[in-house]
Structure formats: structure tokens, C-alpha cells
Write a protein that holds these residues in place. Structure first.
Motif, PDB file in Angstrom:
ATOM      1  N   PHE A 187      14.422 -31.342   5.232  1.00  0.00           N
ATOM      2  CA  PHE A 187      14.232 -32.755   4.907  1.00  0.00           C
ATOM      3  C   PHE A 187      14.037 -32.854   3.402  1.00  0.00           C
ATOM      4  CE2 PHE A 187      12.194 -36.960   4.979  1.00  0.00           C
ATOM      5  CZ  PHE A 187      12.958 -37.590   5.955  1.00  0.00           C
ATOM      6  N   PRO A 188      14.780 -33.753   2.743  1.00  0.00           N
ATOM      7  CA  PRO A 188      14.663 -33.825   1.286  1.00  0.00           C
ATOM      8  C   PRO A 188      13.304 -34.343   0.840  1.00  0.00           C
ATOM      9  CG  PRO A 188      16.051 -35.604   2.111  1.00  0.00           C
ATOM     10  CD  PRO A 188      15.733 -34.723   3.282  1.00  0.00           C
ATOM     11  N   GLY A 189      12.976 -34.032  -0.386  1.00  0.00           N
ATOM     12  CA  GLY A 189      11.718 -34.474  -0.973  1.00  0.00           C
ATOM     13  C   GLY A 189      11.507 -33.759  -2.289  1.00  0.00           C
ATOM     14  N   GLU A 190      10.552 -34.236  -3.065  1.00  0.00           N
ATOM     15  CA  GLU A 190      10.321 -33.657  -4.394  1.00  0.00           C
ATOM     16  C   GLU A 190       9.975 -32.180  -4.330  1.00  0.00           C
ATOM     17  OE1 GLU A 190       7.599 -35.814  -6.841  1.00  0.00           O
ATOM     18  OE2 GLU A 190       8.606 -37.730  -6.486  1.00  0.00           O
ATOM     19  N   GLY A 197      17.511 -38.359  13.581  1.00  0.00           N
ATOM     20  CA  GLY A 197      17.378 -39.802  13.720  1.00  0.00           C
ATOM     21  C   GLY A 197      17.823 -40.451  12.426  1.00  0.00           C
ATOM     22  N   THR A 198      17.791 -41.760  12.364  1.00  0.00           N
ATOM     23  CA  THR A 198      18.060 -42.434  11.095  1.00  0.00           C
ATOM     24  C   THR A 198      16.999 -41.967  10.102  1.00  0.00           C
ATOM     25  OG1 THR A 198      16.611 -44.284  11.652  1.00  0.00           O
ATOM     26  CG2 THR A 198      18.944 -44.481  12.297  1.00  0.00           C
ATOM     27  N   TRP A 199      17.228 -42.221   8.812  1.00  0.00           N
ATOM     28  CA  TRP A 199      16.227 -41.801   7.821  1.00  0.00           C
ATOM     29  C   TRP A 199      14.874 -42.424   8.149  1.00  0.00           C
ATOM     30  CZ3 TRP A 199      17.003 -37.745   5.059  1.00  0.00           C
ATOM     31  CH2 TRP A 199      18.282 -37.387   4.670  1.00  0.00           C
ATOM     32  N   ARG A 200      14.874 -43.690   8.548  1.00  0.00           N
ATOM     33  CA  ARG A 200      13.611 -44.373   8.866  1.00  0.00           C
ATOM     34  C   ARG A 200      12.919 -43.716  10.059  1.00  0.00           C
ATOM     35  NH1 ARG A 200      11.910 -48.710  11.889  1.00  0.00           N
ATOM     36  NH2 ARG A 200      13.972 -49.102  12.767  1.00  0.00           N
ATOM     37  N   LYS A 201      13.710 -43.397  11.094  1.00  0.00           N
ATOM     38  CA  LYS A 201      13.125 -42.774  12.294  1.00  0.00           C
ATOM     39  C   LYS A 201      12.657 -41.345  11.991  1.00  0.00           C
ATOM     40  CE  LYS A 201      13.714 -46.242  15.088  1.00  0.00           C
ATOM     41  NZ  LYS A 201      14.990 -46.544  15.695  1.00  0.00           N
ATOM     42  N   ALA A 202      13.413 -40.633  11.158  1.00  0.00           N
ATOM     43  CA  ALA A 202      13.003 -39.265  10.805  1.00  0.00           C
ATOM     44  C   ALA A 202      11.681 -39.284  10.032  1.00  0.00           C
ATOM     45  CB  ALA A 202      14.100 -38.590   9.978  1.00  0.00           C
ATOM     46  N   ARG A 203      11.544 -40.249   9.123  1.00  0.00           N
ATOM     47  CA  ARG A 203      10.269 -40.364   8.393  1.00  0.00           C
ATOM     48  C   ARG A 203       9.128 -40.704   9.345  1.00  0.00           C
ATOM     49  NH1 ARG A 203      13.617 -43.244   4.828  1.00  0.00           N
ATOM     50  NH2 ARG A 203      14.189 -42.011   2.996  1.00  0.00           N
ATOM     51  N   LYS A 204       9.427 -41.503  10.353  1.00  0.00           N
ATOM     52  CA  LYS A 204       8.408 -41.861  11.346  1.00  0.00           C
ATOM     53  C   LYS A 204       7.946 -40.613  12.102  1.00  0.00           C
ATOM     54  CE  LYS A 204       7.444 -45.005  15.185  1.00  0.00           C
ATOM     55  NZ  LYS A 204       7.980 -45.993  16.139  1.00  0.00           N
ATOM     56  N   LEU A 205       8.895 -39.727  12.424  1.00  0.00           N
ATOM     57  CA  LEU A 205       8.527 -38.476  13.103  1.00  0.00           C
ATOM     58  C   LEU A 205       7.556 -37.667  12.249  1.00  0.00           C
ATOM     59  CD1 LEU A 205      11.911 -37.225  14.658  1.00  0.00           C
ATOM     60  CD2 LEU A 205      10.026 -38.386  15.809  1.00  0.00           C
ATOM     61  N   LEU A 206       7.799 -37.638  10.937  1.00  0.00           N
ATOM     62  CA  LEU A 206       6.905 -36.914  10.033  1.00  0.00           C
ATOM     63  C   LEU A 206       5.531 -37.568   9.998  1.00  0.00           C
ATOM     64  CD1 LEU A 206       9.606 -35.595   9.139  1.00  0.00           C
ATOM     65  CD2 LEU A 206       8.737 -35.660   6.808  1.00  0.00           C
ATOM     66  N   HIS A 207       5.519 -38.903  10.010  1.00  0.00           N
ATOM     67  CA  HIS A 207       4.259 -39.640   9.961  1.00  0.00           C
ATOM     68  C   HIS A 207       3.435 -39.424  11.243  1.00  0.00           C
ATOM     69  CE1 HIS A 207       1.424 -42.838   9.077  1.00  0.00           C
ATOM     70  NE2 HIS A 207       1.670 -43.367  10.260  1.00  0.00           N
ATOM     71  N   LEU A 208       4.126 -39.416  12.384  1.00  0.00           N
ATOM     72  CA  LEU A 208       3.435 -39.280  13.672  1.00  0.00           C
ATOM     73  C   LEU A 208       3.046 -37.845  13.999  1.00  0.00           C
ATOM     74  CD1 LEU A 208       5.571 -41.734  15.863  1.00  0.00           C
ATOM     75  CD2 LEU A 208       3.271 -42.127  14.939  1.00  0.00           C
ATOM     76  N   ASN A 209       3.631 -36.893  13.278  1.00  0.00           N
ATOM     77  CA  ASN A 209       3.361 -35.467  13.517  1.00  0.00           C
ATOM     78  C   ASN A 209       2.959 -34.823  12.197  1.00  0.00           C
ATOM     79  OD1 ASN A 209       4.524 -35.028  16.476  1.00  0.00           O
ATOM     80  ND2 ASN A 209       5.977 -36.330  15.374  1.00  0.00           N
ATOM     81  N   ARG A 215      20.344 -15.515  13.084  1.00  0.00           N
ATOM     82  CA  ARG A 215      19.019 -14.955  12.827  1.00  0.00           C
ATOM     83  C   ARG A 215      18.011 -16.096  12.683  1.00  0.00           C
ATOM     84  NH1 ARG A 215      15.877 -12.635   8.375  1.00  0.00           N
ATOM     85  NH2 ARG A 215      14.742 -10.848   9.219  1.00  0.00           N
ATOM     86  N   THR A 216      18.439 -17.158  12.023  1.00  0.00           N
ATOM     87  CA  THR A 216      17.609 -18.354  11.854  1.00  0.00           C
ATOM     88  C   THR A 216      17.463 -19.066  13.196  1.00  0.00           C
ATOM     89  OG1 THR A 216      18.470 -18.643   9.605  1.00  0.00           O
ATOM     90  CG2 THR A 216      17.436 -20.569  10.629  1.00  0.00           C
ATOM     91  N   ARG A 217      16.243 -19.442  13.523  1.00  0.00           N
ATOM     92  CA  ARG A 217      16.030 -20.253  14.719  1.00  0.00           C
ATOM     93  C   ARG A 217      16.066 -21.714  14.312  1.00  0.00           C
ATOM     94  NH1 ARG A 217      15.215 -20.450  19.711  1.00  0.00           N
ATOM     95  NH2 ARG A 217      13.727 -21.768  20.801  1.00  0.00           N
ATOM     96  N   VAL A 218      16.681 -22.557  15.130  1.00  0.00           N
ATOM     97  CA  VAL A 218      16.781 -23.983  14.828  1.00  0.00           C
ATOM     98  C   VAL A 218      16.039 -24.769  15.902  1.00  0.00           C
ATOM     99  CG1 VAL A 218      18.347 -25.940  14.494  1.00  0.00           C
ATOM    100  CG2 VAL A 218      19.020 -23.652  13.676  1.00  0.00           C
ATOM    101  N   LEU A 219      15.082 -25.577  15.465  1.00  0.00           N
ATOM    102  CA  LEU A 219      14.330 -26.458  16.363  1.00  0.00           C
ATOM    103  C   LEU A 219      14.650 -27.892  15.953  1.00  0.00           C
ATOM    104  CD1 LEU A 219      12.144 -27.094  18.515  1.00  0.00           C
ATOM    105  CD2 LEU A 219      10.437 -26.866  16.681  1.00  0.00           C
ATOM    106  N   ILE A 220      15.344 -28.608  16.830  1.00  0.00           N
ATOM    107  CA  ILE A 220      15.743 -29.982  16.539  1.00  0.00           C
ATOM    108  C   ILE A 220      14.775 -30.930  17.252  1.00  0.00           C
ATOM    109  CG2 ILE A 220      17.608 -31.676  16.628  1.00  0.00           C
ATOM    110  CD1 ILE A 220      19.523 -29.222  17.061  1.00  0.00           C
ATOM    111  N   LEU A 221      14.162 -31.811  16.481  1.00  0.00           N
ATOM    112  CA  LEU A 221      13.239 -32.812  17.037  1.00  0.00           C
ATOM    113  C   LEU A 221      13.949 -34.155  16.994  1.00  0.00           C
ATOM    114  CD1 LEU A 221       9.941 -31.649  15.281  1.00  0.00           C
ATOM    115  CD2 LEU A 221      10.834 -30.964  17.520  1.00  0.00           C
ATOM    116  N   GLN A 222      14.365 -34.618  18.151  1.00  0.00           N
ATOM    117  CA  GLN A 222      15.217 -35.809  18.233  1.00  0.00           C
ATOM    118  C   GLN A 222      14.409 -37.044  18.596  1.00  0.00           C
ATOM    119  OE1 GLN A 222      18.218 -36.208  21.501  1.00  0.00           O
ATOM    120  NE2 GLN A 222      19.692 -36.350  19.810  1.00  0.00           N
TER     121      GLN A 222
END
Length: 199
Positions: free
Chosen positions: A81-84, A108-120, A27-34
Motif C-alpha cells: 500500500f503506498p505511503g510516505e 477494494g477501491t482506494w477509499r475502501k482499502a483505507r477503511k480496512l487499514l482504519h478498522l484494522n 516463496r512470498t506468501r500473499v494474503l489478500i484482504l478483500q
């Protein structure tokens, strides 16, 4: 000359995993951003997850100009994605909103995943969800960078198991486990035991 590869799972043809990849509805849709750096990774578990789920899609890039279009109003979008501010799965249903979840998963690595959040920035604006504490990866060939650090396919499997209980998505892990066993076999049991077993 490179070895012939399976066009679907992109593994060498003599190590094709397609026979182990399920076709699971959710039922859940999964969108993976690689992140592009993950595409050539030996495991590339995000691709295996996308192939094994009928309601999943894999997009590769750093900046996703079409992200707004992918966040369909038919679903309640959230970022795994974890966070407060992150809420632990499973999410309770919202009164008067019975839409299924759209689980957006950076790969991606944690660093690359954070970069994806920063760029988007739209990604960073999504409500965050996380997995329970204390989970351990089955990937025995790598020291996890921190507690609860899972391969992408493991994180998606746990998330779906929690959100869609009593449905079980463990079958999604079969090709992942075969990859690990193949790597152990290639290095030899003695080398594996010497370098990767916990003391």
C-alpha cells in the motif's frame, strides 16, 4: 433464474476461466484482504490471484479479528500500500533474517482499502511496500483513478516479479486478460473503440 456458475472461479459456466488459471508456486506468501463490496464485482481479480497462486489466501471482511494469527512468524509481513514510509519493491534481504515475505494486499477501491487499514490497526502498523512509479494498468475498459493504479491481480503480479526475479508470474494475468477481451467482445469492437480508445 440466475445462470449456473462455476463453483471455483464463480464465473457463469459458459464463461468459466479455470482452464486459464495457473497454479504457481512462490516463496512470498500473499494474503489478500478483500472488502465485501468487491466480492460481487464483475472482475474480482483478487479471487483469480488467490486461485492462481499456491501460496496465497483470500479473506473477505471489514474487520479481521484473526489477523494476528495470519501474520505468521515464519514470514516477514509487509503491507502492499503506498505511503510516505513505503519502501519500493524489491526488498533487500535483512541480515540474519532469511524469512520470505508475507505480502498483505488490501482489495477494494482506494477509499475502501483505507477503511480496512482504519478498522484494522494492526494492518496500519505493518511496514509498507509499494510498486515503482509509472506503471500502467492493462484494464482498458476503465480510466484509472490515478497514475500507477492497477487491478489487484496486476499489483500482485508486478510485486512477485520484482521480489522473486528471475521467476516470472505473468501467467497469473491470463484469466484477467481473457475477462477484458470478453467484455470488449460483448460490447462490440466499434463501441469499444468509440468509448475507450485514447484520442
Amino acid at each position: 433464474m440466475s445462470r449456473p456458475r462455476c463453483e471455483r472461479c464463480v464465473r457463469p459456466q459458459n464463461h468459466c476461466l479455470c482452464h486459464l488459471i495457473p497454479s504457481l508456486p512462490s516463496r512470498t506468501r500473499v494474503l489478500i484482504l478483500q472488502h465485501p463490496d468487491e466480492v460481487a464485482h464483475a472482475l474480482n481479480t483478487a479471487r483469480l490471484a488467490a486461485l492462481g497462486l499456491m501460496n496465497a489466501e483470500l479473506k473477505v471482511g471489514e474487520v479481521f479479528a484473526d489477523l494476528q494469527q495470519w501474520l505468521s512468524s515464519e514470514y516477514r509481513a509487509c503491507l502492499l500500500f503506498p505511503g510516505e514510509e513505503a519502501q519500493e519493491l524489491p526488498l533487500a534481504s535483512v541480515p540474519k533474517d532469511d524469512r520470505p515475505l508475507l505480502l498483505v494486499v488490501p482489495d477494494g477501491t482506494w477509499r475502501k482499502a483505507r477503511k480496512l487499514l482504519h478498522l484494522n490497526p494492526l494492518l496500519a502498523e505493518l511496514p509498507r511496500v509499494c510498486l515503482p512509479a509509472g506503471l500502467q494498468s492493462r484494464y482498458r475498459l476503465r480510466k484509472a483513478p490515478g497514475e500507477g493504479a492497477l487491478a489487484t491481480i496486476e499489483a500482485i503480479t508486478v510485486a512477485l516479479n520484482l521480489q522473486e526475479e528471475p521467476a516470472c508470474f505473468d501467467e497469473l494475468l491470463r484469466p484477467f486478460e481473457a475477462l477484458i477481451e470478453g467484455q470488449i467482445a460483448a460490447m462490440g469492437e466499434e463501441t469499444f473503440l468509440r468509448n475507450h480508445q485514447k484520442s
